[in-house]
Enzyme design. Structure first.
Site, PDB file in Angstrom:
ATOM      1  N   ARG A  74       0.846  -1.193   0.000  1.00 26.86           N
ATOM      2  CA  ARG A  74       0.000   0.000   0.000  1.00 26.86           C
ATOM      3  C   ARG A  74       0.887   1.250   0.000  1.00 26.86           C
ATOM      4  O   ARG A  74       1.990   1.240   0.569  1.00 26.86           O
ATOM      5  CB  ARG A  74      -0.918  -0.002   1.217  1.00 26.86           C
ATOM      6  CG  ARG A  74      -1.903  -1.174   1.221  1.00 26.86           C
ATOM      7  CD  ARG A  74      -2.762  -1.212   2.469  1.00 26.86           C
ATOM      8  NE  ARG A  74      -3.661  -2.367   2.447  1.00 26.86           N
ATOM      9  CZ  ARG A  74      -3.357  -3.574   2.937  1.00 26.86           C
ATOM     10  NH1 ARG A  74      -2.160  -3.777   3.491  1.00 26.86           N
ATOM     11  NH2 ARG A  74      -4.224  -4.568   2.875  1.00 26.86           N
ATOM     12  N   LYS A 104      -2.344  -1.989   7.502  1.00 28.21           N
ATOM     13  CA  LYS A 104      -3.776  -1.692   7.572  1.00 28.21           C
ATOM     14  C   LYS A 104      -4.489  -2.592   8.568  1.00 28.21           C
ATOM     15  O   LYS A 104      -5.359  -2.136   9.315  1.00 28.21           O
ATOM     16  CB  LYS A 104      -4.396  -1.846   6.178  1.00 28.21           C
ATOM     17  CG  LYS A 104      -5.886  -1.542   6.127  1.00 28.21           C
ATOM     18  CD  LYS A 104      -6.421  -1.683   4.711  1.00 28.21           C
ATOM     19  CE  LYS A 104      -7.912  -1.384   4.650  1.00 28.21           C
ATOM     20  NZ  LYS A 104      -8.455  -1.525   3.276  1.00 28.21           N
ATOM     21  N   HIS A 143      -1.689   3.290  -5.589  1.00 25.71           N
ATOM     22  CA  HIS A 143      -2.342   2.100  -5.041  1.00 25.71           C
ATOM     23  C   HIS A 143      -2.619   1.075  -6.136  1.00 25.71           C
ATOM     24  O   HIS A 143      -2.727  -0.130  -5.869  1.00 25.71           O
ATOM     25  CB  HIS A 143      -3.635   2.499  -4.339  1.00 25.71           C
ATOM     26  CG  HIS A 143      -4.110   1.512  -3.326  1.00 25.71           C
ATOM     27  ND1 HIS A 143      -4.604   0.281  -3.647  1.00 25.71           N
ATOM     28  CD2 HIS A 143      -4.157   1.579  -1.969  1.00 25.71           C
ATOM     29  CE1 HIS A 143      -4.949  -0.378  -2.550  1.00 25.71           C
ATOM     30  NE2 HIS A 143      -4.685   0.391  -1.510  1.00 25.71           N
ATOM     31  N   ARG A 186      -0.951  -2.442  -6.843  1.00 27.74           N
ATOM     32  CA  ARG A 186      -1.417  -3.664  -6.188  1.00 27.74           C
ATOM     33  C   ARG A 186      -2.383  -4.437  -7.080  1.00 27.74           C
ATOM     34  O   ARG A 186      -2.250  -5.650  -7.250  1.00 27.74           O
ATOM     35  CB  ARG A 186      -2.084  -3.317  -4.851  1.00 27.74           C
ATOM     36  CG  ARG A 186      -1.100  -2.835  -3.805  1.00 27.74           C
ATOM     37  CD  ARG A 186      -1.777  -2.303  -2.560  1.00 27.74           C
ATOM     38  NE  ARG A 186      -2.610  -3.253  -1.865  1.00 27.74           N
ATOM     39  CZ  ARG A 186      -2.156  -4.233  -1.096  1.00 27.74           C
ATOM     40  NH1 ARG A 186      -0.857  -4.419  -0.954  1.00 27.74           N
ATOM     41  NH2 ARG A 186      -3.004  -5.050  -0.464  1.00 27.74           N
ATOM     42  N   HIS A 188      -3.731  -9.460   2.475  1.00 33.08           N
ATOM     43  CA  HIS A 188      -5.161  -9.502   2.713  1.00 33.08           C
ATOM     44  C   HIS A 188      -5.416 -10.432   3.886  1.00 33.08           C
ATOM     45  O   HIS A 188      -4.808 -11.495   3.994  1.00 33.08           O
ATOM     46  CB  HIS A 188      -5.909  -9.981   1.473  1.00 33.08           C
ATOM     47  CG  HIS A 188      -5.931  -8.960   0.387  1.00 33.08           C
ATOM     48  ND1 HIS A 188      -6.233  -9.263  -0.925  1.00 33.08           N
ATOM     49  CD2 HIS A 188      -5.670  -7.625   0.398  1.00 33.08           C
ATOM     50  CE1 HIS A 188      -6.167  -8.155  -1.658  1.00 33.08           C
ATOM     51  NE2 HIS A 188      -5.831  -7.157  -0.875  1.00 33.08           N
ATOM     52  N   TYR A 211      -0.066 -20.352   9.888  1.00 35.97           N
ATOM     53  CA  TYR A 211       0.433 -21.547   9.211  1.00 35.97           C
ATOM     54  C   TYR A 211       0.732 -21.251   7.748  1.00 35.97           C
ATOM     55  O   TYR A 211       1.790 -21.610   7.223  1.00 35.97           O
ATOM     56  CB  TYR A 211      -0.605 -22.665   9.320  1.00 35.97           C
ATOM     57  CG  TYR A 211      -0.231 -23.916   8.557  1.00 35.97           C
ATOM     58  CD1 TYR A 211       0.649 -24.849   9.097  1.00 35.97           C
ATOM     59  CD2 TYR A 211      -0.763 -24.165   7.293  1.00 35.97           C
ATOM     60  CE1 TYR A 211       0.999 -25.992   8.388  1.00 35.97           C
ATOM     61  CE2 TYR A 211      -0.433 -25.307   6.586  1.00 35.97           C
ATOM     62  CZ  TYR A 211       0.446 -26.215   7.136  1.00 35.97           C
ATOM     63  OH  TYR A 211       0.789 -27.346   6.432  1.00 35.97           O
TER      64      TYR A 211
END
Length: 258
Positions: free
Chosen positions: A95, A122, A185, A188, A211, A221
């Site tokens: 970001r 974020k 941005h 991304r 995300h 994991y």
């Protein structure tokens, strides 16, 4: 408190209003836990603010146009620090706020890693960015320009603050890209679109985009188990962008990944 949030909303800053409410909520939770308050008033305001509308950030995704964009970036003639920020942005596709406020102590060049602390992410969780050879070369080019400051990309006025949040977008406009074509941005979504089209595992892409995985045990994991794949993907992505920029016949990313 609601009156102050409404004033923020009135300026069209809906996401900012929600962030302020969340911040106040954390302060009050601490106050309640330490006996300084009896009730967290921010919780009473849940649902009082207008919902944040999701927005799509403009990005170039057609490979031919990405090639043009990469050539334009590498031909940028503005401030050297801004030029290097532009070159690094598509390689790491974090970001914009995470990039512009990057600090040198977060980087381990020997192990080709950038660890972004949770307080700058974020979702509040630390994030690892494997660094390609191309990204490392940019960072080494940046080092002599740092002059002892902590930020990779300091403000043009002072080394004590990072560059403005509009610097990358302003540079893109100077290069001829409108806000409907490409934004900082948007790097991304560029990476996400092309990596998905090239057949990389969606969960590997999502992990690299930071995300959120709702199941925290599974998230921990996945981060540990997919790191090698993420490293290979990031290098393949950097090589792919180099190939586009050079105008060569580019081998699809998925073939390189195998």
């Amino acid at each position: 408190m609601l009156g102050g949030l409404r004033r923020i909303e009135a300026r069209g800053r809906h996401e900012t209003a929600h962030r302020v409410r969340a911040l106040v909520g954390r302060v009050f939770r601490y106050a309640v836990a330490t006996g300084r308050a009896h009730h967290g008033v921010a919780a009473d305001l849940k649902g009082a603010l207008a919902p944040v509308k999701s927005k799509n950030f403009a990005s170039v995704t057609d490979p031919a146009r990405v090639a043009e964009l990469m050539r334009a970036i590498h031909g940028y003639s503005g401030h050297p620090v801004t030029a290097l920020a532009l070159k690094l942005a598509p390689l790491v596709f974090v970001r914009p706020g995470e990039l512009r406020a990057a600090e040198w102590p977060e980087f381990d060049l020997a192990n080709a890693e950038w660890r972004i602390p949770g307080e700058r992410m974020k979702m509040g969780e630390s994030h690892l960015v494997p660094l390609s050879r191309q990204a490392l070369a940019i960072l080494r080019e940046l080092q002599p320009l740092a002059r002892g400051g902590k930020y990779l990309f300091p403000s043009l006025r002072t080394r004590d603050r990072p560059m403005s949040d509009n610097t990358i977008n302003a540079a893109l406009r100077r290069m001829g890209y409108t806000s409907e074509e490409q934004t900082g941005h948007g790097f991304r979504s560029m990476a996400s679109t092309l990596l998905h089209e090239q057949g990389f595992p969606p969960d590997v892409i999502e992990l690299q985009l930071a995300h959120t995985e709702r199941n925290k045990v599974r998230a921990a994991y996945n981060k540990a188990q997919r790191l090698l794949e993420r490293r290979k993907m990031m290098q393949a992505w950097a090589d792919y962008l180099d190939g586009l920029r050079a105008g060569a016949q580019v081998i699809p990313l998925r073939r390189q990944f195998r």
